[in-house]
Design a protein around this motif. Structure first.
Motif: not given
Length: 484
Positions: A228-229, A232-233, A262, A265-266, A269
């Motif tokens: 997920a990190l 989100g990008q 988490q 949240t991503q 984006s």
């Protein structure tokens, strides 16, 4: 043997000219400046087959087309010839003034380009993949990059155990030439291997180029949280597909809430998401409303499969989501709609009737009484091209009603209905003899309606054969259905 030789297609003049030219590599290289553009692709293919690195390097110098597609030539030992091509590009990138004939602007390592090679080389590239490229939109939002003389397209496919080395080689080569070229990865596909391998590659690419991301392997929630990190990008992502994300144990419920939060949240984006496909999203049980609220734009396509754990509250929120009101495709497979009022689904279909092109409600444990709710609105989906509702518990009367309510849908090309309950034996196998009569009866109904069309009937899942069976005008027999 003599007969076989006489039936072979004789080589073309272009192929003979290329073979003759490559017999003397030095002469071939010297002649490139004067050769017609039509000869370059075939000469390039022949040099690949014959592992001739110097002519390949020289041809890159003088390439007379804007695109050099290399991905579909992987079966021609592309990796062994890669150095020659990249060496040729390095020479060009180092020159302030490129050669007069050089037009190359795109180096394409995606599994595309078969049309290009077939057009110029005929059947010389018959092993090339016919896969079409991911659409490239030069005007995609927020994707402005500094002008560079060369674009390099590369799909991130984690499907083969040894595929990483090729990806890392290209990425490192591009990083070392930053400012001279732009590496663009439009598609990400993960189907095997530990995520640690994927991370090492993702750390080296510009994630906002990715427009399609597909995860088709078994992950636990912590892995999804790590992914997920990166997700989100991917701010320009248009299509996301996730499958087989497993929840944690009861002892780890507190950690599960943190990871899901988490991930959601991503998701905020992803402001350009158009298609969402989720297979076995068990972690969304009781939380589907939270994910739906993270959608930033209306979806064109939604597909949810194999998640009977979704609650009635989840389903209600799904059908009432404002960002599903412009759907072109809705596919639900393996969800439990048993004892669920389909009024929210009817309202959704009412909203999307002007745009809906594909509708699938297969294996959803639906019964006759529920279908009555959606029949009227179904007949108003005039853009519908595909409709499947197999593996549900319908009587023959309900199947006939469905046929009558879809009769005026002139765009409909694919229809798949369940084999009615009356046509199964006690042991759960299909009565083939009775089914022949049913197909004749349904054909008569279609003629009566004045809309002859091809329809299909699908059985329930067959544990003996490991699949479902589909019947059309010609019977397809399942071995376990044969009478003893």
């Amino acid at each position: 043997r003599t007969l076989n030789m006489s039936l072979r297609t004789p080589p073309t003049l272009l192929r003979l000219a290329g073979e003759s030219l490559l017999r003397d590599q030095a002469s071939a290289i010297a002649a490139l400046e004067y050769l017609p553009a039509e000869l370059f692709p075939l000469l390039f293919i022949q040099a690949c087959w014959r592992r001739m690195q110097k002519p390949l390097k020289a041809m890159v110098h003088a390439w007379p087309f804007t695109v050099l597609p290399l991905g579909c030539l992987s079966q021609m030992s592309l990796n062994k010839l890669l150095k020659a091509v990249l060496d040729g590009l390095d020479v060009l990138l180092a020159q302030e003034v490129p050669p007069r004939r050089w037009k190359l602007r795109v180096l394409d390592f995606r599994n595309t380009g078969a049309k290009f090679w077939r057009m110029w080389c005929g059947d010389s590239t018959q092993k090339c993949s016919r896969t079409e490229p991911v659409a490239v939109h030069s005007s995609s939002p927020n994707m402005e990059h500094p002008l560079a003389p060369l674009k390099v397209f590369l799909d991130l496919n984690f499907n083969e155990r040894d595929g990483d080395e090729f990806l890392k080689y290209i990425i490192q080569w591009a990083q070392q030439r930053e400012g001279l070229l732009h590496l663009c990865c439009k598609a990400l596909s993960i189907s095997e291997g530990p995520f640690q391998r994927v991370r090492r590659v993702l750390d080296g690419v510009q994630l906002d180029c990715i427009q399609e991301a597909e995860v088709n392997c078994t992950w636990d929630l912590p892995t999804l949280g790590t992914f997920a990190l990166y997700l989100g990008q991917m701010s320009n992502l248009q299509r996301l597909s996730l499958s087989h994300i497993y929840v944690l144990t009861e002892e780890e419920e507190e950690k599960e809430e943190e990871i899901v939060s988490q991930f959601l949240t991503q998701m905020l984006s992803l402001r350009h998401l158009q298609e969402l496909d989720m297979d076995s999203p068990f972690f969304l049980r009781g939380r589907l409303d939270q994910m739906l609220r993270c959608l930033q734009t209306p979806l064109d396509k939604l597909c949810i499969t194999n998640c009977q754990q979704l609650t009635h509250s989840d389903l209600t929120h799904l059908f009432q989501c404002p960002n599903l009101r412009q759907l072109k495709s809705l596919h639900l497979f393996g969800l439990s709609l048993a004892d669920f009022s389909l009024e929210p689904l009817r309202a959704l279909l009412e909203a999307v009737a002007p745009t809906l092109e594909g509708l699938g409600l297969d294996n959803c444990a639906m019964a006759d009484s529920q279908v009555e709710t959606i029949l009227p609105v179904l007949s108003r989906c005039h853009q519908l091209r595909g409709f499947t509702i197999s593996e549900n518990n319908f009587s023959v009367d309900t199947v006939e009603k469905l046929l009558r309510h879809t009769a005026r849908l002139s765009s409909l090309e694919l229809e798949l209905y369940p084999v009615p309950l009356e046509y199964y034996r006690i042991q759960g196998t299909v009565n083939e003899e009775r089914l022949v009569l049913l197909r004749a009866e349904l054909t008569g109904i279609l003629k009566e309606l004045g809309q002859p069309r091809s329809i299909f009937l699908g059985t329930k899942y067959c544990h003996n054969s490991g699949k479902c069976k589909v019947y059309d005008a010609e019977s397809v027999l399942c071995p376990c259905n044969n009478p003893a």
